[in-house]
Design a protein around this motif. Structure first.
Motif, mmCIF file in Angstrom:
data_model
loop_
_atom_site.group_PDB
_atom_site.id
_atom_site.type_symbol
_atom_site.label_atom_id
_atom_site.label_comp_id
_atom_site.label_asym_id
_atom_site.label_seq_id
_atom_site.Cartn_x
_atom_site.Cartn_y
_atom_site.Cartn_z
ATOM 1 N N LYS A 1 0.817 -1.217 0.000
ATOM 2 C CA LYS A 1 0.000 0.000 0.000
ATOM 3 C C LYS A 1 0.848 1.262 0.000
ATOM 4 O O LYS A 1 0.562 2.219 -0.735
ATOM 5 N N VAL A 2 1.879 1.287 0.831
ATOM 6 C CA VAL A 2 2.614 2.548 1.036
ATOM 7 C C VAL A 2 3.907 2.635 0.236
ATOM 8 O O VAL A 2 4.548 3.688 0.216
ATOM 9 N N ALA A 3 4.286 1.560 -0.453
ATOM 10 C CA ALA A 3 5.523 1.601 -1.252
ATOM 11 C C ALA A 3 5.544 2.755 -2.249
ATOM 12 O O ALA A 3 6.586 3.395 -2.435
ATOM 13 N N PRO A 4 4.404 3.080 -2.899
ATOM 14 C CA PRO A 4 4.424 4.198 -3.849
ATOM 15 C C PRO A 4 4.768 5.537 -3.207
ATOM 16 O O PRO A 4 5.099 6.500 -3.926
ATOM 17 N N LEU A 5 4.703 5.630 -1.885
ATOM 18 C CA LEU A 5 5.035 6.876 -1.196
ATOM 19 C C LEU A 5 6.519 6.983 -0.888
ATOM 20 O O LEU A 5 6.968 7.955 -0.280
ATOM 21 N N GLY A 6 7.288 5.954 -1.307
ATOM 22 C CA GLY A 6 8.740 6.026 -1.147
ATOM 23 C C GLY A 6 9.289 5.311 0.066
ATOM 24 O O GLY A 6 10.467 5.488 0.407
ATOM 25 N N TYR A 7 8.485 4.483 0.725
ATOM 26 C CA TYR A 7 8.957 3.753 1.902
ATOM 27 C C TYR A 7 9.722 2.499 1.482
ATOM 28 O O TYR A 7 9.220 1.693 0.696
ATOM 29 N N ASP A 8 10.919 2.349 2.012
ATOM 30 C CA ASP A 8 11.669 1.117 1.825
ATOM 31 C C ASP A 8 10.995 0.010 2.637
ATOM 32 O O ASP A 8 10.771 0.183 3.850
ATOM 33 N N PRO A 9 10.644 -1.115 2.022
ATOM 34 C CA PRO A 9 9.886 -2.160 2.730
ATOM 35 C C PRO A 9 10.541 -2.645 4.016
ATOM 36 O O PRO A 9 9.887 -2.744 5.061
ATOM 37 N N GLU A 10 11.833 -2.941 3.965
ATOM 38 C CA GLU A 10 12.515 -3.470 5.150
ATOM 39 C C GLU A 10 12.552 -2.432 6.272
ATOM 40 O O GLU A 10 12.301 -2.751 7.445
ATOM 41 N N LYS A 11 12.841 -1.200 5.912
ATOM 42 C CA LYS A 11 12.888 -0.141 6.923
ATOM 43 C C LYS A 11 11.504 0.112 7.495
ATOM 44 O O LYS A 11 11.362 0.360 8.703
ATOM 45 N N LEU A 12 10.468 0.046 6.666
ATOM 46 C CA LEU A 12 9.112 0.270 7.147
ATOM 47 C C LEU A 12 8.709 -0.787 8.172
ATOM 48 O O LEU A 12 8.186 -0.459 9.238
ATOM 49 N N VAL A 13 8.950 -2.051 7.838
ATOM 50 C CA VAL A 13 8.598 -3.129 8.771
ATOM 51 C C VAL A 13 9.360 -2.957 10.083
ATOM 52 O O VAL A 13 8.788 -3.102 11.172
ATOM 53 N N ASP A 14 10.650 -2.630 9.984
ATOM 54 C CA ASP A 14 11.444 -2.406 11.195
ATOM 55 C C ASP A 14 10.888 -1.236 12.001
ATOM 56 O O ASP A 14 10.837 -1.288 13.245
ATOM 57 N N SER A 15 10.420 -0.205 11.315
ATOM 58 C CA SER A 15 9.860 0.967 11.998
ATOM 59 C C SER A 15 8.549 0.624 12.700
ATOM 60 O O SER A 15 8.289 1.099 13.814
ATOM 61 N N ILE A 16 7.714 -0.201 12.056
ATOM 62 C CA ILE A 16 6.457 -0.625 12.679
ATOM 63 C C ILE A 16 6.749 -1.411 13.951
ATOM 64 O O ILE A 16 6.095 -1.215 14.985
ATOM 65 N N TRP A 17 7.742 -2.286 13.896
ATOM 66 C CA TRP A 17 8.104 -3.057 15.093
ATOM 67 C C TRP A 17 8.633 -2.139 16.194
ATOM 68 O O TRP A 17 8.324 -2.338 17.376
ATOM 69 N N LYS A 18 9.417 -1.129 15.827
ATOM 70 C CA LYS A 18 9.932 -0.198 16.834
ATOM 71 C C LYS A 18 8.790 0.584 17.485
ATOM 72 O O LYS A 18 8.774 0.798 18.702
ATOM 73 N N GLY A 19 7.822 0.998 16.663
ATOM 74 C CA GLY A 19 6.662 1.697 17.209
ATOM 75 C C GLY A 19 5.829 0.798 18.103
ATOM 76 O O GLY A 19 5.314 1.227 19.146
ATOM 77 N N THR A 20 5.696 -0.464 17.699
ATOM 78 C CA THR A 20 4.946 -1.437 18.505
ATOM 79 C C THR A 20 5.633 -1.667 19.838
ATOM 80 O O THR A 20 4.987 -1.702 20.894
ATOM 81 N N TYR A 21 6.960 -1.829 19.797
ATOM 82 C CA TYR A 21 7.712 -2.031 21.036
ATOM 83 C C TYR A 21 7.550 -0.832 21.964
ATOM 84 O O TYR A 21 7.398 -0.987 23.184
#
Length: 233
Positions: free
Chosen positions: A33-53
């Motif tokens: 969904k958000v890849a077209p906005l310029g988010y690197d997939p690996e960094k995005l997933v890592d960021s979601i986990w950091k926010g969750t933590y």
């Protein structure tokens, strides 16, 4: 015994799932969904986990929503906060496809209906998702958000499981005595911690999570079908 309220976990309890399978499907849909906005997939997933933590570590000083987006902003910058509208759209639309990664049990509705005849039910799911995503998962389980007097989401909660304060937050908010409540869940660490407040508990074993390999002999436990039978006794 009669309970003031019965608290239910959602994922793996009322909504059967393999957590790893669900998370993989969920992140796959979000990245697309958000890849077209310029988010690197690996960094995005890592960021979601950091926010969750960060939400799991929340000490009650702010709502989980603010804690998550503080982390997001620290990683991507304030200008990226405008993308929250895209994330909101994701949970309303593409997220619905993650239902395919979940199971279904007819016992969930039977159990909740039985409990509703006896008093209020509370959905005590870990509040790391937006309301729209939580309401969706409730419906995937064959239930209705209106079945529950209160539903924890990241917009209305300031703590998370396995912090016992999460359960104190719920009971304090609703004026409940923890010793007169029942917590039903499938995760030994996150759900059975409610016992430390004096809550009665039932460990659902259909999709059991026991990450620390605890001895389960001290817990009342069984399948959803067995839970229904115990509630009927």
């Amino acid at each position: 015994m009669e309970y003031q309220a019965i608290l239910f976990d959602l994922d793996g309890t009322l909504l059967p799932m393999d957590q790893e399978v669900f998370v993989k499907a969920y992140f796959g849909l979000l990245v697309k969904k958000v890849a077209p906005l310029g988010y690197d997939p690996e960094k995005l997933v890592d960021s979601i986990w950091k926010g969750t933590y960060a939400m799991i570590q929340n000490d009650g000083s702010c709502i989980n929503y603010d804690r998550f987006w503080e982390v997001f902003e620290s990683i991507y910058g304030q200008e990226k906060l405008q993308d929250r509208l895209v994330f909101d759209s994701f949970y309303e639309n593409e997220f619905q496809q993650a239902k395919q990664a979940c199971g279904f049990s007819s016992w969930a509705k039977k159990i909740v209906d039985l409990c509703l005849d006896r008093g209020p039910c509370i959905l005590a799911t870990n509040p790391i998702f937006p309301q729209v995503a939580t309401h969706s998962r409730i419906r995937w389980a064959g239930l209705d958000p209106d079945d529950f007097e209160f539903i924890t989401t990241y917009e209305n909660s300031m703590t998370c499981k396995p912090n016992p304060q999460y359960y104190r937050e719920i009971t304090g908010r609703l004026g409940l005595d923890p010793a007169r409540c029942l917590m039903i869940g499938n995760d030994v660490a996150e759900d059975m911690i409610a016992k430390t407040l004096g809550m009665d508990t039932f460990l659902v074993t259909d999709c059991l999570i026991n990450s620390k390999n605890e001895d389960l002999s001290g817990y009342r436990r069984g399948t959803l079908q067995e839970l229904y039978g115990w509630l009927m006794d």
